[in-house]
Design an enzyme around this catalytic site. Structure first.
Site, PDB file in Angstrom:
ATOM      1  CG  ASP A 442      -7.236  -4.601   1.685  1.00 41.51           C
ATOM      2  OD1 ASP A 442      -7.625  -4.212   2.703  1.00 41.51           O
ATOM      3  OD2 ASP A 442      -7.168  -4.161   0.625  1.00 41.51           O
ATOM      4  CG  ASP A 504      -9.947   2.397   1.161  1.00 47.04           C
ATOM      5  OD1 ASP A 504      -8.581   2.102   1.092  1.00 47.04           O
ATOM      6  OD2 ASP A 504     -10.780   1.353   0.886  1.00 47.04           O
TER       7      ASP A 504
HETATM    8  C1  DGJ Z   1      -8.957  -1.764   0.096  1.00 39.60           C
HETATM    9  C2  DGJ Z   1      -7.769  -0.910   0.307  1.00 39.60           C
HETATM   10  O1  DGJ Z   1      -7.859  -0.108   1.323  1.00 39.60           O
HETATM   11  C3  DGJ Z   1      -7.505  -0.125  -0.941  1.00 39.60           C
HETATM   12  O2  DGJ Z   1      -6.257   0.614  -0.968  1.00 39.60           O
HETATM   13  C4  DGJ Z   1      -7.261  -1.119  -2.040  1.00 39.60           C
HETATM   14  O3  DGJ Z   1      -6.019  -1.948  -1.549  1.00 39.60           O
HETATM   15  C5  DGJ Z   1      -8.303  -2.049  -2.354  1.00 39.60           C
HETATM   16  N1  DGJ Z   1      -8.857  -2.914  -0.981  1.00 39.60           N
HETATM   17  C6  DGJ Z   1      -8.241  -3.226  -2.863  1.00 39.60           C
HETATM   18  O4  DGJ Z   1      -9.124  -4.062  -3.160  1.00 39.60           O
END
Ligand code: DGJ
Length: 677
Positions: A442, A504
């Protein structure tokens, strides 16, 4: 490579390009478009039939492969550089053009400015994708400051009309923006330090009877522009956006641009199909070939930071029972990470949540026959972390400027070898000690003051270096590229990774548009698509399990909710969705993708081939017409007969009249198999 002195001609299956080689000049762009017959060359030199217009230099400078400043080219130059205010013009004195098969290398030297530029063009006949990259060498004595170096300068025909690019933000990726092409320059620039949610590094241009697409394989700052040319054509430049002082080439030093993937096809679907083929060919899969994309369970929206080992084991039991194949433990597993304010950088298990480390959970998961995956965010550090306390100077910063946090975090300087070594050791330790088959990687913020000297470029290269090192040491581990959802989706990072977390926002209605935009550039098997909870966490909207299954079907399917909380009925429906995905994934993730819009707001996409298609029809708003008109499927063979469900049709009927569909409610979908008899 044999040298050329007249034309460079590269032919794909359906497209061609022609450059005119002129001694002592950068080759002139003569054509890029639908396939020319073999031997169909321009009748003569471009300048032979262009009289000098009034109020114009006697030296006529048409669009070239690298348009230079100071020689009568008044459009955007392909290179902007100088040595302390001198050597700012770029005028080629020597051109060496060599070609082997469908690959040409053109080396351009300016003996006055002491600069060499080499452009490599390769047109893949299988995908019709042209790959272009450029290198710049400082052959002079002083430092060469580089402001702009186009990775590719591409010609667009005079009949180009409009350009579709993609904008957005966190939770709303791939928002299509259509702009007319006019004499005003069209420009999209991203300075967020990573690919960004806001500005996809590519676009699609509509012209009469064909479409053009280009994308930059780069995970950092980028710029693309379309500039009207005096002869009625346009030039399209793509490259890395450089900050002031970011690239200062010492004598002898070389700057290599990222690659541009570009293609010309009949329409936007053709552009997407060509991009998908090219990206598939560039993928580096463990074991050299993609295996069926395993169904995911991701813990994020079901658990957030609230990790409880016993509950996670129950979740794993429920996941295995539901047919899930990979269990990904998301954020919240490491040292004191109880919310998003602390601990990034401290990549060891939290001993309160996991007193015996992650081993027991990982083994529980693998014991159930699932793969175990782990979330990390290596490039980041929280000021409240052991790592930051030990090495505050490892965060990118500019002395005297405030450290701007985003999601409470700072960015590590990936250009520093000791930072990469630390991260390598931490990650390699986890990968060696635990049965980890998958990393979700990430990156949850944009870059602001990235280093005393701007380090955006170093940042991307440093991350690529770390990824490459881990891939070499752990070749069986797959990696997912995520940046707060779709903030780092590009063909550059795809070299090292195997899945994109598209957004997300898992709301199925929002996802329809996001996924359609994504598919313009990248193949469906890399598109993370999850069934989330209802109400959706990002929007609060509620959709049926059937609709959530439907929207997640075409991509790399996953589930992101607490399965233990689902009703019996939803669990059963989810099981149906998983079973359908498993039955269809081999066909969904091979072949081509077509997308279109039927009448009355109907959206459709088809994956496969003209003889074997999986057709997904989606309706967001309720039907406004009493009876729906036929859904035309232009890719089918009119000469063949097809089976759709229980019925048989003439191909020509489906192409021209279209398939009759049952009435569809709002927020519903239909999946049909269309097979040639
Ligand atoms: C952002 C990501 O897109 C989410 O899926 C998740 O992993 C969060 N970060 C975790 O902090």
């Amino acid at each position: 490579m044999p040298q050329l002195d007249s034309w460079i001609v590269l032919n794909g299956g359906a497209s061609s390009l022609v450059l005119e080689v002129v001694p002592g000049e950068a080759p002139l762009w003569r054509y890029w478009g639908p396939r020319l017959r073999d031997g169909a060359l321009p009748p003569g030199a471009l300048r032979s039939d262009r009289p000098t217009p009034s109020f114009s230099p006697e030296f006529d400078q048409p669009l070239s492969l690298v348009p230079g400043l100071g020689q009568g080219w008044f459009g955007e130059p392909g290179l902007k550089a100088h040595r302390e205010g001198r050597d700012w013009t770029f005028q080629v004195t020597d051109c060496v053009a060599a070609q082997e098969g469908q690959r040409a290398v053109i080396t351009l030297t300016d003996r006055v400015a002491k600069i060499a530029v080499a452009v490599t063009l390769a047109l893949d006949p299988m995908s019709d994708v042209l790959t272009v990259a450029t290198t710049l060498t400082n052959q002079g004595e002083g430092v060469l400051e580089v402001q702009w170096l186009a990775a590719a300068v591409l010609p667009l025909p005079d009949h180009a009309r409009s350009v579709r690019s993609f904008s957005g933000r966190h939770n709303t990726e791939f928002v299509a923006v259509d702009d007319a092409l006019t004499r005003s320059q069209w420009r999209r620039e991203n300075r967020r330090g990573l690919t960004s949610h806001d500005c996809v590094p590519g676009a699609v241009v509509q012209a009469a009877g064909c479409a053009y697409g280009a994308q930059l394989a780069w995970s950092g700052n980028h710029c693309q522009l379309i500039d009207w040319v005096d002869d009625g054509r346009w030039q399209w430049q793509l490259g890395e956006a450089l900050m002031p002082g970011e690239v200062r080439l010492a004598p002898g030093q070389v700057l290599t641009t990222p690659e541009v993937l570009a293609t010309c096809a009949a329409d936007a679907n053709g552009v997407a199909q060509n991009f998908h083929a090219a990206i598939r060919a560039r993928m580096d899969w463990p074991g050299a070939a993609m295996r069926p994309r395993p169904v995911h369970l991701n813990t994020w929206e079901g658990f957030y930071f609230d990790h409880d080992e016993a509950a996670l084991k129950e979740l794993a039991d429920a996941a295995a029972k539901a047919g899930i194949e990979r269990f990904v433990l998301d954020d919240g597993w490491f040292h004191r990470r109880n919310d998003d304010t602390t601990s990034l950088g401290d990549w060891w298990p939290d001993d309160a949540k996991y007193p015996n480390g992650l081993g027991p959970l990982a083994e529980h998961v693998t014991g159930l026959g699932m793969e175990f995956g782990l979330w990390v965010e290596p490039e980041m550090v929280n000021p409240d972390s052991e790592l930051y306390r030990a090495h505050p100077d490892w965060a990118l910063q500019v002395a005297g400027r405030s450290l701007i946090t985003a999601r409470n975090q700072l960015v590590l300087d990936m250009g520093r070898a000791e930072v990469r070594d630390y991260l390598y050791e931490r990650l390699a330790g986890l990968l060696s000690e635990l049965p980890i088959g998958y990393l979700k990687w990430d990156h949850n913020r944009d870059l602001t003051a990235a280093g005393e000297r701007p380090s955006f470029r170093r940042q991307v290269l440093g991350t690529h270096d770390l990824l490459a090192r881990l891939r070499a040491a752990f070749p069986l581990v797959e990696i997912e590229a995520c940046a707060g959802g779709g903030g780092r989706i590009d063909a550059g990072i795809a070299r090292f990774t195997h899945r994109f977390w598209t957004s997300d926002n898992i709301d199925a209605i929002s996802r329809v548009g996001i996924q359609r935009g994504y598919l313009q550039f990248f193949p469906p098997e890399l598109m993370g698509s999850h069934v989330g909870a209802a109400p959706a966490h990002a929007t609060g909207r509620i959709q049926t399990m059937r609709f959530r299954n439907h929207v997640a079907l075409p991509g790399h399917f996953g589930v992101e909710l607490d399965l233990r909380k689902l009703s019996e009925r939803d669990l059963e429906r989810l099981g149906e969705g998983i079973a359908r995905y498993k039955a269809l994934r081999g066909r969904l993730h091979a072949g081509q993708v077509w997308q279109g819009e039927g009448a009355d707001g109907l959206l459709w996409q088809a994956h496969g081939t003209a003889t074997d298609l999986i057709l997904m029809v989606t309706r967001i708003d309720p039907q406004t017409q009493r009876h729906a008109p036929g859904l035309r499927l232009p890719m089918l063979d009119p000469a063949r007969r097809y089976r759709v469900g229980e019925a048989e049709y003439a191909g020509a009927w489906l192409v021209q009249h279209g398939l009759s569909l049952p009435p569809l409610r709002g927020e519903s979908g239909l999946v049909l198999e269309v097979t040639a008899l």
